[in-house]
Every structure is written in C-alpha cells, then in structure tokens.
Scaffold this active site. Structure first.
Site, PDB file in Angstrom:
ATOM      1  N   ASP A 163      -7.241  50.763  17.711  1.00  0.00           N
ATOM      2  CA  ASP A 163      -7.899  51.326  18.883  1.00  0.00           C
ATOM      3  C   ASP A 163      -6.863  51.952  19.803  1.00  0.00           C
ATOM      4  OD1 ASP A 163     -10.365  50.327  17.996  1.00  0.00           O
ATOM      5  OD2 ASP A 163      -9.976  48.377  18.913  1.00  0.00           O
ATOM      6  N   TYR A 197      -4.380  40.304  14.159  1.00  0.00           N
ATOM      7  CA  TYR A 197      -4.233  40.843  15.506  1.00  0.00           C
ATOM      8  C   TYR A 197      -3.504  39.828  16.358  1.00  0.00           C
ATOM      9  CZ  TYR A 197      -7.407  44.825  14.984  1.00  0.00           C
ATOM     10  OH  TYR A 197      -7.983  46.001  14.618  1.00  0.00           O
TER      11      TYR A 197
END
Length: 168
Positions: free
Chosen positions: A31, A89
């Site tokens: 993102d 992540y």
C-alpha cells in the site's frame, strides 16, 4: 501516473535491455506509504550480464530509495506470488515522547501500551479464520495466520504478523 517501485524497476531494466520494457511481477503489493523489505520479484532479462553484474547494473540505474539485495536465476514458470510460502507484515508503534525521526516510520501512540496484554490478545488471530470483517469484499476472506508477535524495545513496539495471505 504516480511513481511506483515497479515502474522504477521496469525503467532500470529497460535501460539495460536496449529500451525494451520488461514487465516485473511481484509476490504481492504494498500500500502507499508501506515499505517492502524482502519483496520477491521476477522478470525476464534478455541481456548477457551475469547475475552479479546485472545486480550491480540494476542498482546503479535505480533511484536511491529503491535497491535490489539479491538476484538469482529462477526456474522456468516461476511466479513469486504463487511460490510464496507466507507473507509477513511488521507494524511499528512509537510509544514514547514526541520524536520526529521515529514518527516518520512508526505510528505514535501516546498512552502507555501494555504489550504483555497485547501479545496475549494477538493469539486470538492465530490459526485459520474468516477475516471478512477486517477487509474489503473478498471472495476468499479465510486466511491462515501463522503467528503474531508483539515485542517492545524501549519505547518502540513491533507487531509482526505472518500469514499465508492478507486482505486488502
């Protein structure tokens, strides 16, 4: 029309391939504002440079904020997205006094965090679950979360989540 890492990689490859644009395929997407460390990509290189020479040439043609750490020949048909065993992540939280340097790469939380309680609560996410309440409409919202680790080092809290895939 926005600048992307993929675009920078493809432009560097084109410069080394006589202007012929080579598509770059990644293991996943990031993102806006997210930094990828260990992102795996694949591309076809029609030139004659050896892997070590190509690595140096690519890094020499990339902007300062994009770099390739390792380069190796992949077997025919390799696709990084489908070959990935997991994705991971790291969420970084600054839990200390105002720090312009730390807050560039970490989310600041002013209230003291109980990282032991956070770690206990994080175990609820581990395993196979339907995460449709956490993401956009996805035809397959079931994910396998391998582990969630919450750690504190001074005022820096990191939350590492490893799973087979993530929702948008």
């Amino acid at each position: 029309g926005a600048r992307t890492v993929q675009g920078e990689l493809e432009a560097a490859l084109a410069r080394l391939s006589g202007g012929i644009r080579q598509p770059v395929v990644g293991a996943g997407r990031t993102d806006a504002g997210v930094h990828a460390l260990g992102q795996v990509i694949a591309f076809t290189y029609p030139g004659r440079l050896a892997a070590s020479e190509l690595l140096a040439a690519l890094n020499g043609n990339l902007p300062r904020d994009v770099a390739i750490r390792d380069l190796r020949r992949a077997p025919a048909g390799f696709h990084p997205r489908y070959a990935a065993r997991y994705r991971e992540y790291r969420y970084t939280v600054w839990n200390g006094p105002p720090s312009p340097l730390r807050e560039r790469t970490a989310y600041r939380v002013r209230a003291p965090l109980d990282t032991d309680a956070m770690a206990r609560a994080a175990t609820a996410f581990e395993g196979r679950h339907d995460f449709s309440a956490f993401g956009g409409a996805d035809p397959q919202p079931v994910r396998d979360v391998h582990h969630v680790r919450v750690r504190r080092r001074g005022d820096l809290v990191t939350i590492d989540v490893r799973a087979n895939a993530f929702l948008r």
